[in-house]
Design an enzyme around this catalytic site. Structure first.
Site, PDB file in Angstrom:
ATOM      1  N   SER A  37      -3.039   2.207   4.587  1.00  0.00           N
ATOM      2  CA  SER A  37      -1.743   2.874   4.448  1.00  0.00           C
ATOM      3  C   SER A  37      -0.756   2.394   5.508  1.00  0.00           C
ATOM      4  O   SER A  37       0.393   2.835   5.535  1.00  0.00           O
ATOM      5  CB  SER A  37      -1.912   4.391   4.538  1.00  0.00           C
ATOM      6  OG  SER A  37      -2.605   4.754   5.719  1.00  0.00           O
ATOM      7  N   ASN A 124      -8.045  13.437   9.926  1.00  0.00           N
ATOM      8  CA  ASN A 124      -7.618  14.401   8.907  1.00  0.00           C
ATOM      9  C   ASN A 124      -6.608  15.404   9.449  1.00  0.00           C
ATOM     10  O   ASN A 124      -5.605  15.714   8.791  1.00  0.00           O
ATOM     11  CB  ASN A 124      -8.831  15.124   8.314  1.00  0.00           C
ATOM     12  CG  ASN A 124      -9.740  14.170   7.561  1.00  0.00           C
ATOM     13  OD1 ASN A 124      -9.357  13.020   7.315  1.00  0.00           O
ATOM     14  ND2 ASN A 124     -10.927  14.629   7.203  1.00  0.00           N
ATOM     15  N   HIS A 170      29.661  25.060 -23.389  1.00  0.00           N
ATOM     16  CA  HIS A 170      29.331  24.053 -24.424  1.00  0.00           C
ATOM     17  C   HIS A 170      30.237  22.820 -24.314  1.00  0.00           C
ATOM     18  O   HIS A 170      30.437  22.114 -25.299  1.00  0.00           O
ATOM     19  CB  HIS A 170      29.447  24.622 -25.843  1.00  0.00           C
ATOM     20  CG  HIS A 170      28.809  25.967 -26.024  1.00  0.00           C
ATOM     21  ND1 HIS A 170      27.549  26.142 -26.560  1.00  0.00           N
ATOM     22  CD2 HIS A 170      29.259  27.214 -25.727  1.00  0.00           C
ATOM     23  CE1 HIS A 170      27.257  27.433 -26.590  1.00  0.00           C
ATOM     24  NE2 HIS A 170      28.274  28.114 -26.087  1.00  0.00           N
ATOM     25  N   LYS A 297      39.306  -1.426 -15.375  1.00  0.00           N
ATOM     26  CA  LYS A 297      38.226  -0.472 -15.140  1.00  0.00           C
ATOM     27  C   LYS A 297      38.071  -0.046 -13.693  1.00  0.00           C
ATOM     28  O   LYS A 297      38.250  -0.828 -12.768  1.00  0.00           O
ATOM     29  CB  LYS A 297      36.895  -1.077 -15.591  1.00  0.00           C
ATOM     30  CG  LYS A 297      36.824  -1.285 -17.072  1.00  0.00           C
ATOM     31  CD  LYS A 297      36.347  -0.063 -17.793  1.00  0.00           C
ATOM     32  CE  LYS A 297      34.853  -0.109 -17.768  1.00  0.00           C
ATOM     33  NZ  LYS A 297      34.252   0.843 -18.657  1.00  0.00           N
ATOM     34  N   GLU A 304      27.331   7.964 -11.137  1.00  0.00           N
ATOM     35  CA  GLU A 304      26.299   7.644 -12.134  1.00  0.00           C
ATOM     36  C   GLU A 304      24.931   7.476 -11.472  1.00  0.00           C
ATOM     37  O   GLU A 304      23.905   7.948 -11.979  1.00  0.00           O
ATOM     38  CB  GLU A 304      26.668   6.357 -12.878  1.00  0.00           C
ATOM     39  CG  GLU A 304      27.925   6.467 -13.710  1.00  0.00           C
ATOM     40  CD  GLU A 304      28.412   5.092 -14.137  1.00  0.00           C
ATOM     41  OE1 GLU A 304      27.881   4.562 -15.119  1.00  0.00           O
ATOM     42  OE2 GLU A 304      29.306   4.536 -13.471  1.00  0.00           O
TER      43      GLU A 304
HETATM   44  N1  ARG Z   1      -4.450   7.171   6.221  1.00  0.00           N
HETATM   45  C1  ARG Z   1      -5.019   8.429   5.927  1.00  0.00           C
HETATM   46  C2  ARG Z   1      -4.070   9.279   5.087  1.00  0.00           C
HETATM   47  O1  ARG Z   1      -2.932   8.949   5.057  1.00  0.00           O
HETATM   48  C3  ARG Z   1      -5.334   9.168   7.189  1.00  0.00           C
HETATM   49  C4  ARG Z   1      -6.469  10.107   7.090  1.00  0.00           C
HETATM   50  C5  ARG Z   1      -7.716   9.349   6.827  1.00  0.00           C
HETATM   51  N2  ARG Z   1      -8.871  10.165   6.929  1.00  0.00           N
HETATM   52  C6  ARG Z   1     -10.072   9.707   6.596  1.00  0.00           C
HETATM   53  N3  ARG Z   1     -11.058  10.509   6.725  1.00  0.00           N
HETATM   54  N4  ARG Z   1     -10.231   8.533   6.083  1.00  0.00           N
HETATM   55  O2  ARG Z   1      -4.437  10.225   4.449  1.00  0.00           O
END
Ligand code: ARG
Length: 472
Positions: A37, A124, A170, A297, A304
């Site tokens: 990520s 986490n 309407h 124009k 839009e």
């Molecule tokens: N990159 C992960 C996310 O965005 C972070 C948490 C990852 N936790 C794990 N147990 N792999 O959710």
């Protein structure tokens, strides 16, 4: 040679330094691509570092880290922060995400002490706190952006509290209303939008840090201290909920979608109003474009696009609901898909609010056209019917019928109601008197609608004053 042979002959990638203890080799390149990520969550770097600083300071205060290590961590994190901000930080896919990227660079800089930072926490709760901090800041930005837009609408309302224009149902002419009233309608909508962001912010302002992986931790951490250090009202009360909750993001997205829907409605009105057929407003050159082939124009592109971008924000909302709806407690990797949706929706909303504020501030009402349109289409027919009820005591249904007959007569003659003669009127209902003509003018019509929240300039000015005080 098959692809498999290639993999076997290539030197295996090293196992991940953060979690690779039980792994003999690293992930496949495609696994890395789907898993990482870092490409997008690097946007959370400031929140990630703030969370780590609060965590390390708390660990030291609790005697879990030595103050020497905590000090090295503090300084190291500041170095990482300045490297990222100066653009000298290399984000690498092997590090998966922003949490590991920051921690591994920290360890490169300060050595051993860096490896102690992750005591009593998990990615986490780390991602949960980072993301909450980010979304919380976006709520603040949305609140500020909405306030500016409301002020722009109030300024328009103040300029034209008594400009008469047609009110529609309407998209058919219904009754005359005032420009100020129409502008203030959006202030009401945007105020509700703003309060949705305020509510969401209040609810999300609990700190998940310290929930660790899911069950809490055996270290004697002080979650109240980290919550306070990060500006949260309190720590979250259930560790399982803390790492699996993304309601805060869904609330932000839902509030954004409703707000974007409002922006889209006004955008639609601007598209209609600026057309050659309506000519109710002139949009400034700053918010329009020309055509490369048709020299006459002036296209309302910003309006839009605002109309279209609502779809994008709603799309992000639906996407995250769909990600979340089937997940058992607690964290699942699916949840990593929360960020890009929220980032995109937030960027889109902020751009939309800024563009709308510019357009509203710069637009010019064409008051003559508004007034002419307000007077056409038998817009004062209800005033006529109300006069029959008020002055002659007719039941409303009967007054409605008499008025309808008069409208039909005017339509056949190609004229408007005030152009019928008294004799014409009396041929439909004998009791009609000449003073009925007093109520057929548009100014009369709007001035008469003095009920609370009605369109009369007096009522509109009451609302303008109320909102100016609130927005000051
Ligand atoms: N990159 C992960 C996310 O965005 C972070 C948490 C990852 N936790 C794990 N147990 N792999 O959710």
């Amino acid at each position: 040679m098959s692809a498999d042979d290639t993999t076997q002959t290539a030197a295996p990638a090293a196992a991940n330094a953060m979690w690779g203890g039980r792994f003999e080799r690293g992930p496949d390149a495609i696994m890395q691509a789907i898993n990482a990520s870092i490409g997008f969550d690097q946007r959370l770097y400031a929140q990630d570092i703030a969370g780590s600083r609060a965590h390390a300071a708390m660990l030291a205060a609790q005697g879990i880290l030595t103050s020497k290590d905590a000090e090295a961590i503090r300084e190291g994190l500041l170095t990482v922060l300045s490297e990222i901000e100066a653009g000298n930080f290399e984000f690498r896919v092997e590090q998966e995400d922003i949490h590991m990227a920051v921690e591994s660079r920290l360890t490169e800089i300060i050595g051993e002490a860096g490896k102690r930072l992750h005591t009593g926490r998990s990615r986490n709760d780390q991602v949960a706190v980072d993301f909450r901090l980010w979304v919380r800041a976006q709520c603040d930005a949305a609140i500020a952006g909405l306030t500016a837009l409301m002020q722009a609408f109030v300024a328009q309302a103040e300029a034209g509290a008594d400009w008469v224009m047609p009110g529609f149902t309407h998209l058919q002419t219904a009754q005359p209303v005032t420009w100020g009233h129409h502008m203030m309608a959006y202030v009401e909508m945007l105020a509700r939008d703003r309060s949705r962001f305020e509510d969401a912010r209040r609810r999300m302002n609990e700190c998940p840090l310290g929930a660790a992986a899911l069950a809490g931790t055996s270290f004697p951490i002080d979650r109240h201290a980290t919550a306070a250090a990060l500006g949260f009202d309190r720590p979250t009360a259930n560790s399982l909920d803390s790492v699996s909750d993304r309601d805060f993001a869904l609330e932000f997205l839902s509030a954004s979608a409703i707000c974007a829907m409002h922006l889209s409605r006004f955008a639609e009105e601007l598209v209609i109003w600026s057309s050659a057929q309506f000519r109710f407003v002139r949009l400034s050159d700053k918010w329009t474009t020309g055509s490369s082939i048709m020299p006459q124009k002036k296209n309302p592109d910003a309006a839009e696009l605002l109309r279209a971008k609502m779809g994008r924000i709603l799309g992000a909302t639906v996407a995250l609901f769909t990600v979340m709806k089937g997940l058992p407690l607690t964290y699942s990797k699916d949840m990593q898909e929360d960020k890009e949706q929220v980032f995109d929706a937030a960027d889109t909303l902020m751009l939309g609010l800024a563009a709308m504020t510019g357009m509203v501030s710069d637009m010019q009402a064409v008051t003559g056209n508004l007034r002419a349109a307000a007077a056409s289409g038998f817009s004062t027919a209800t005033d006529l019917a109300d006069w029959l009820v008020r002055e002659l005591g007719l039941p409303f249904r009967e007054a409605h019928h008499v008025t309808g007959t008069l409208v039909g007569m005017a339509e056949k003659r190609g004229c408007d109601l005030p152009e019928l003669s008294l004799e014409d009127m009396q041929s439909v209902y004998a009791g009609i008197r000449a003073d009925i003509f007093d109520v057929l003018g548009v100014d009369n019509s709007v001035n008469s609608r003095k009920s609370y929240g009605g369109t009369s300039p007096d009522q509109v000015r009451v609302q303008i004053a109320r909102w100016k005080a609130v927005l000051a």
